[in-house]
Structures are given as C-alpha cells and as structure tokens.
Design a protein around this motif. Sequence first.
Motif, short mmCIF file in Angstrom:
data_model
loop_
_atom_site.label_atom_id
_atom_site.label_comp_id
_atom_site.label_asym_id
_atom_site.label_seq_id
_atom_site.Cartn_x
_atom_site.Cartn_y
_atom_site.Cartn_z
N GLU A 1 0.83 -1.20 0.00
CA GLU A 1 0.00 0.00 0.00
C GLU A 1 0.87 1.26 0.00
O GLU A 1 0.61 2.21 -0.74
CB GLU A 1 -0.92 0.00 1.22
N GLN A 2 1.89 1.25 0.82
CA GLN A 2 2.78 2.40 0.91
C GLN A 2 3.54 2.63 -0.40
O GLN A 2 3.58 3.74 -0.93
CB GLN A 2 3.77 2.18 2.06
N MET A 3 4.11 1.56 -0.94
CA MET A 3 4.91 1.69 -2.16
C MET A 3 4.05 2.09 -3.35
O MET A 3 4.41 2.99 -4.12
CB MET A 3 5.63 0.37 -2.46
N LEU A 4 2.90 1.44 -3.50
CA LEU A 4 2.04 1.75 -4.64
C LEU A 4 1.41 3.13 -4.50
O LEU A 4 1.07 3.78 -5.50
CB LEU A 4 0.97 0.67 -4.80
N GLY A 5 1.28 3.60 -3.26
CA GLY A 5 0.83 4.98 -3.04
C GLY A 5 1.84 5.97 -3.58
O GLY A 5 1.48 6.98 -4.19
N TRP A 6 3.14 5.71 -3.35
CA TRP A 6 4.19 6.57 -3.90
C TRP A 6 4.19 6.50 -5.42
O TRP A 6 4.37 7.52 -6.09
CB TRP A 6 5.55 6.17 -3.35
N PHE A 7 3.99 5.31 -5.96
CA PHE A 7 3.92 5.17 -7.41
C PHE A 7 2.82 6.07 -7.97
O PHE A 7 3.05 6.84 -8.91
CB PHE A 7 3.64 3.71 -7.78
N ALA A 8 1.64 5.96 -7.40
CA ALA A 8 0.49 6.72 -7.90
C ALA A 8 0.72 8.22 -7.79
O ALA A 8 0.35 9.00 -8.68
CB ALA A 8 -0.78 6.32 -7.15
N ALA A 9 1.35 8.63 -6.68
CA ALA A 9 1.57 10.06 -6.45
C ALA A 9 2.55 10.67 -7.43
O ALA A 9 2.53 11.90 -7.65
CB ALA A 9 2.07 10.27 -5.02
N HIS A 10 3.38 9.85 -8.04
CA HIS A 10 4.44 10.39 -8.90
C HIS A 10 4.36 9.86 -10.34
O HIS A 10 5.37 9.79 -11.05
CB HIS A 10 5.80 10.10 -8.28
N GLY A 11 3.17 9.50 -10.76
CA GLY A 11 2.93 9.18 -12.16
C GLY A 11 3.44 7.83 -12.61
O GLY A 11 3.76 7.66 -13.78
N LEU A 12 3.49 6.87 -11.69
CA LEU A 12 3.93 5.52 -12.04
C LEU A 12 2.77 4.55 -11.92
O LEU A 12 2.13 4.44 -10.85
CB LEU A 12 5.06 5.07 -11.12
N GLY A 13 2.48 3.85 -12.99
CA GLY A 13 1.45 2.82 -12.92
C GLY A 13 2.06 1.50 -12.50
O GLY A 13 3.13 1.12 -12.97
N PRO A 14 1.39 0.76 -11.58
CA PRO A 14 1.94 -0.53 -11.13
C PRO A 14 1.90 -1.56 -12.25
O PRO A 14 0.91 -1.67 -12.96
CB PRO A 14 1.02 -0.92 -9.98
N VAL A 15 2.99 -2.28 -12.40
CA VAL A 15 3.09 -3.33 -13.41
C VAL A 15 3.17 -4.70 -12.77
O VAL A 15 2.53 -5.65 -13.19
CB VAL A 15 4.32 -3.11 -14.31
N GLN A 16 3.95 -4.81 -11.68
CA GLN A 16 4.17 -6.11 -11.06
C GLN A 16 4.58 -5.93 -9.61
O GLN A 16 5.32 -5.02 -9.26
CB GLN A 16 5.29 -6.86 -11.81
N VAL A 17 4.05 -6.81 -8.75
CA VAL A 17 4.48 -6.91 -7.36
C VAL A 17 4.79 -8.38 -7.10
O VAL A 17 3.97 -9.25 -7.39
CB VAL A 17 3.39 -6.42 -6.38
N GLU A 18 5.97 -8.66 -6.58
CA GLU A 18 6.36 -10.04 -6.32
C GLU A 18 6.92 -10.17 -4.92
O GLU A 18 7.65 -9.29 -4.44
CB GLU A 18 7.40 -10.51 -7.35
N THR A 19 6.57 -11.27 -4.26
CA THR A 19 7.03 -11.54 -2.90
C THR A 19 8.00 -12.72 -2.93
O THR A 19 7.69 -13.76 -3.50
CB THR A 19 5.84 -11.88 -1.99
N LEU A 20 9.17 -12.53 -2.31
CA LEU A 20 10.20 -13.58 -2.27
C LEU A 20 10.45 -13.96 -0.81
O LEU A 20 11.18 -13.27 -0.10
CB LEU A 20 11.49 -13.08 -2.93
N GLU A 21 9.84 -15.04 -0.39
CA GLU A 21 10.02 -15.49 0.98
C GLU A 21 11.13 -16.52 1.04
O GLU A 21 11.61 -17.01 0.04
CB GLU A 21 8.70 -16.07 1.50
N GLY A 22 11.56 -16.82 2.26
CA GLY A 22 12.63 -17.80 2.40
C GLY A 22 13.60 -17.44 3.49
O GLY A 22 14.71 -17.96 3.53
N GLY A 23 13.22 -16.57 4.39
CA GLY A 23 14.07 -16.18 5.51
C GLY A 23 13.27 -15.37 6.50
O GLY A 23 12.05 -15.21 6.36
N GLU A 24 13.95 -14.84 7.51
CA GLU A 24 13.26 -14.03 8.50
C GLU A 24 12.77 -12.72 7.91
O GLU A 24 11.79 -12.13 8.38
CB GLU A 24 14.19 -13.76 9.68
N LEU A 25 13.45 -12.23 6.89
CA LEU A 25 13.02 -11.03 6.18
C LEU A 25 12.49 -11.42 4.81
O LEU A 25 13.10 -12.21 4.10
CB LEU A 25 14.18 -10.05 6.02
#
Length: 317
Positions: A273-297
């Motif tokens: 939500e935070q990242m895509l909000g910045w995208f929208a505010a600055h003229g960037l349309g979302p293309v892809q969001v990917e999650t890479l799990e496999g650790g504590e972070l």
Amino acid sequence: MTQALTIFRALADSTRLRILALLRSMELSVGELAQVLGQSQPRVSRHVRILCDAGLAERRKEGSWVFVALGAEIRVKPILAALDSWDEADHWTIADEARLAAVRADRASAAAEWFEANAAQWDAIRSLHVADSEVEAAMARALGDAAIGSLIDIGTGTGRMLELFAPQARHALGIDRSSEMLRLARAKLSERGLGNAELRQADLYALPLPDGGADAAILHHVLHFAQQPGAAVAEAARVLSPGGRLLIADFAPHDREELRSRDAHTRLGFSDEQMLGWFAAHGLGPVQVETLEGGELTVKLWLGRKVGESRKEAKAA
C-alpha cells in the motif's frame, strides 16, 4: 573554427594524447593517471585541465579523489576515429597499457581487502533473507531481456546491478554517495569490461539526469536506508521517460529493530500500500508486485511504469 583550434591545441602534446588513449580504456583518478604516466600529479592535473577546457575530458570529484573520463561523445568520437585511422602503436602505448594493467590489479586488490574486512557484516544481513541469486533472477525476469536504452542504478553500491543489467543497456549510470563504494564498483566494472557503464558520486534525492533522461531505474535494497523514501521514489520517477520503468527491490515490513542501530536501517520495510501509493503520487502505474520469501526477512519487488507514451511508441506513431 574556434572550437577546432581549441581541440587541436589541446592535442598538440604527447602526454595529452596518452591521457586520451588511457581514458578510452577506463575512467581514472588523477593519481592513477600520474602513476601510469610516470609524472607528478600537479603536471598531470594541468594536462587534464587543458583537455577538459577543450571538452575532450570531464572531471568528477568523489570525496578527496578526482576522477577523469572522456568528454561528450559528439566532441570526442571524431578525434578517436582519426587517431584509430593512423593506428600507430609506439613504445609509450605499450608501456602505458602495461602500467594500466597494474592499476586495474591494484583496484581489484583493494576491493578484495575491503570485502574481506566487511564480509561478516554483509553475511549477517544476507542470512536473514532469500538468496541474492533468487532476488537477482526475479529482477531479471521483471525487466525482461529486451534492450533497455538508458539505465540508472540509484545507490549502486559495489555495482552489482550494473554488472547484471548494463549489458542490456545502451548506456548505464550508477550513482552513490559513498566514494569508497564507487571505487569498489569501478574496480568491478573495469574487470568486467563494461565500457558503457559510468559511475558518479551523487545523491538519490538529486540525480544527475534531466527530466525523462532514463528508460529504466533500479533501487536495489536502497530505500530502507533513506530518510525520505517517498522523495527518492519521486526523484526516480522524475528522470524516467514516458513508458520508462522503475524496479525496486526491498524488504516487506518486519520487526527486526536491531537493524536500525547495527546496520543503519532507517525503515523496517515497506508495505504494498505504501509503495504503490508513492507510485500513484508520482505518475507511475503498477506493473508487477512479487514476494520472495525464504528467511526471517521477506524481499519484495515492485515494478512501475511512467504514465505516458513511450519513446518507441511515439516513434512508431
């Protein structure tokens, strides 16, 4: 005619011709040029100033060092073509190439020593998330294998993103505030022979590009160090051409508070939500969001595209 006179006067010296030849191979500090040429730094600085005044070279300050690169292509290309047509390899050329190889070796050695001294810190962070190779593979999939055009890697660090993606670009620029990081990156890029990649010391809030000057931008594990990540996204969006892409790799929200004090993390990850909000505010349309799990972070990838007709589409129309 005045410009031609300035250029030919600048080249009417064997040392300056040697400097021009060396800069074709790699960007060099004034101290490194002095080492290769076997001359004092003040004398080399004078020759460099004459070349810069003629537009044949450019100086960039990084901390206490000054690096020298070839000037604008439109000015330098005809001169280099003329020099190539004569194809004269004298004893100075052979000696300079040998000493240049020693400079490359010195850079590589310095980089290896730095990594050895800091390996524990890097390994501690990397152990908390999915392998770097998986993150890099996901980024490569996101950007695809088509030609990129002009690429900027924001917060390039040791130049890993340039190493991966500069071969796809017509021109690639890596920026970082740390002169030490840039020296390490310069050693790596020199070893890889990436002649289309350039490095500059600059701030991620004031990128050294005009509006619309890049076709793609990368922020790889940079935003969690930023005091104003939204402003960094805004500045990246500013330099993108219409249709240009911004690829961000960073952490999802987490609670590893010790990373603030131990590793200077300012932000403990970012939500979609935070990242895509910045995208929208600055003229960037979302293309892809990917999650890479496999650790504590958990590592996240966010790909956005600058709203507007791309250069290729405009040309086709």
